[in-house]
Scaffold this motif. Structure first.
Motif, short mmCIF file in Angstrom:
data_model
loop_
_atom_site.label_atom_id
_atom_site.label_comp_id
_atom_site.label_asym_id
_atom_site.label_seq_id
_atom_site.Cartn_x
_atom_site.Cartn_y
_atom_site.Cartn_z
N ASP A 255 0.96 -1.09 -0.29
CA ASP A 255 0.09 -0.34 0.06
C ASP A 255 0.71 1.26 0.12
O ASP A 255 0.39 2.14 -0.44
N ALA A 256 1.89 1.64 1.22
CA ALA A 256 2.67 2.50 0.08
C ALA A 256 3.07 3.09 -0.13
O ALA A 256 3.55 3.51 -1.21
N ALA A 257 3.99 1.62 -1.54
CA ALA A 257 4.44 1.67 -2.76
C ALA A 257 3.84 2.05 -3.26
O ALA A 257 4.36 2.53 -4.40
N SER A 258 1.85 1.78 -3.51
CA SER A 258 1.51 2.29 -4.51
C SER A 258 1.03 3.53 -4.14
O SER A 258 1.35 4.26 -5.18
N GLU A 259 0.91 4.28 -2.90
CA GLU A 259 0.68 5.86 -2.12
C GLU A 259 2.13 6.22 -3.36
O GLU A 259 1.94 7.21 -3.89
N GLY A 260 3.17 5.74 -2.97
CA GLY A 260 4.57 6.73 -3.11
C GLY A 260 4.79 6.61 -4.70
O GLY A 260 4.88 7.67 -5.30
N ALA A 261 4.33 5.48 -5.46
CA ALA A 261 4.46 5.62 -7.42
C ALA A 261 3.41 6.70 -7.29
O ALA A 261 3.62 7.13 -8.44
N ALA A 262 1.90 6.90 -6.98
CA ALA A 262 1.02 7.99 -7.28
C ALA A 262 1.69 9.36 -7.01
O ALA A 262 1.32 9.84 -7.99
N SER A 263 2.33 9.14 -6.02
CA SER A 263 2.62 10.27 -5.65
C SER A 263 3.89 11.06 -6.85
O SER A 263 4.08 12.43 -6.93
N ILE A 264 4.63 10.12 -6.81
CA ILE A 264 5.64 10.33 -8.04
C ILE A 264 5.17 10.44 -9.89
O ILE A 264 5.69 11.27 -10.07
N ALA A 265 4.35 9.67 -9.73
CA ALA A 265 3.53 9.70 -10.87
C ALA A 265 2.62 11.55 -11.17
O ALA A 265 3.28 11.94 -12.04
N SER A 266 2.34 11.63 -10.02
CA SER A 266 1.60 12.94 -10.41
C SER A 266 2.85 14.13 -10.29
O SER A 266 2.59 15.71 -10.60
N MET A 267 3.94 13.84 -10.14
CA MET A 267 5.05 15.25 -9.11
C MET A 267 5.76 14.29 -10.67
O MET A 267 5.76 15.90 -11.28
#
Ligand code: FE2
Ligand code: FE2
Length: 348
Positions: A127-139
């Motif tokens: 879950d933390a990895a998915s949240e991190g990946a989504a955040s990286i994608a948006s930045m």
């Protein structure tokens, strides 16, 4: 901040009391509760949730617990079942044993607030990895479109990763990220996890861990402007391609410098994470003392992550071989820091 500590045995109570000796703490056994009417800011409970008697005792407490804003349960088994049981008993935070002292103290620092129950799932690596990946994608898309970057979102994702690392360890994190994420996202997630674990292993303060994970999340943001065909090229890069890749620290710095609330430390880490102590790095050829400590830690984490990455065209290098590469970079990386990185690289 007044902390109420409850444990099921005198040994557990003693251990926790010792760990929290610099806080205002009142300790008592689960079987002999007398303080529950008192007003506390935090409660820390250490009880085996596989024992029915403990569950019953804690259930009897749950109404009164709900008035305490932060309710931390330390659980013995690293399973979702134990986590769910703790949440059902009113936990706002669930930490798995052995608990990283820095993580427990982090939750007791002024300014830490209780996260909603639903956020607890972020402590799980996937879950933390998915949240991190989504955040990286948006930045990355913000940099591509020239739009603003949401610093708060990046910090939150970094915090979820930090919590996951502290609770589940680095190995779980590396395996999860390598299994589910690719390319630059995978790299940024690995660097963030490794940098956090490095910070935890050194006993860094929560604020410094936050600086580290924010810097790590942002460090390669300039790669958003480098074509994927070059970033993911399996073979050797030619001079032009290498020069283009080497623009990413400066590009990232330029893209972020007008972001609201971004600190000079983070900008420094983005711009200088490829600098070496002997001046052979880029883009500014900094050397020695002009490279900040947090940047030196980030550089070590970055190189290690790049070596152990799982890519379509390359097998991940084993962790001990990757550590040997770091050790061979004498003069470029700080030796005491590389020595301190050893347990992170090999064991944690
Ligand atoms: Fe980089
Ligand atoms: Fe990197």
């Amino acid at each position: 901040m007044l902390v109420h500590v409850i444990a099921e045995t005198p040994e557990k109570l003693h251990k926790l009391g010792k760990l929290l000796e610099h806080k205002h703490v009142e300790c008592e056994l689960l079987s002999q509760l007398g303080l529950v009417g008192k007003s506390f800011d935090v409660i820390v409970i250490d009880a085996d949730l596989r024992v029915p008697k403990n569950i019953l005792d804690l259930k009897a407490l749950s109404n009164r617990l709900s008035h305490i804003p932060i309710r931390i349960f330390l659980v013995d088994q690293r399973t979702r079942l134990c986590q769910v049981q703790a949440l059902a008993l009113g936990a706002t935070h669930v930490l798995f044993k052995p608990v990283e002292p820095a993580l427990l103290l982090w939750h007791l620092s002024p300014g830490q607030s209780a996260r909603p129950l639903t956020d607890q799932s972020h402590a799980w690596p996937a879950d933390a990895a998915s949240e991190g990946a989504a955040s990286i994608a948006s930045m990355f898309s913000a940099v591509l479109s020239g739009g603003p970057t949401d610093l708060r979102n990046v910090r939150q994702a970094g915090e979820a990763i930090a919590q996951s690392i502290a609770e589940h360890g680095l190995t779980d994190w590396l395996n999860t990220v390598r299994r589910h994420h690719e390319g630059t996202y995978q790299h940024c997630l690995l660097v963030t996890g490794i940098a956090v674990d490095f910070g935890l292993s050194l006993g860094m303060k929560p604020l410094d861990i936050e600086r580290l994970h924010t810097a790590a999340m942002f460090h390669d943001i300039g790669k958003a402007r480098v074509p994927l065909a070059i970033l993911d090229k399996p073979g050797k890069l030619d001079d032009l391609e290498r020069a283009l890749i080497e623009t990413h620290p400066e590009v990232g710095y330029e893209a972020l410098k007008s972001t609201r609330d971004i600190t000079t430390e983070i900008l420094d880490a983005v711009r200088h994470h490829h600098e070496y102590l002997d001046g052979s790095g880029y883009p500014d050829g900094l050397c020695g003392d002009s490279i900040a400590d947090i940047v030196r830690m980030l550089t070590i984490s970055d190189i290690f992550a790049a070596l152990i990455e799982q890519r379509a065209y390359k097998q991940p290098m084993p962790r001990d071989n990757a550590y040997d590469v770091l050790r061979s970079m004498k003069g470029r990386l700080e030796k005491p820091l590389v020595d301190a990185f050893r347990p992170v690289a090999l064991h944690r």
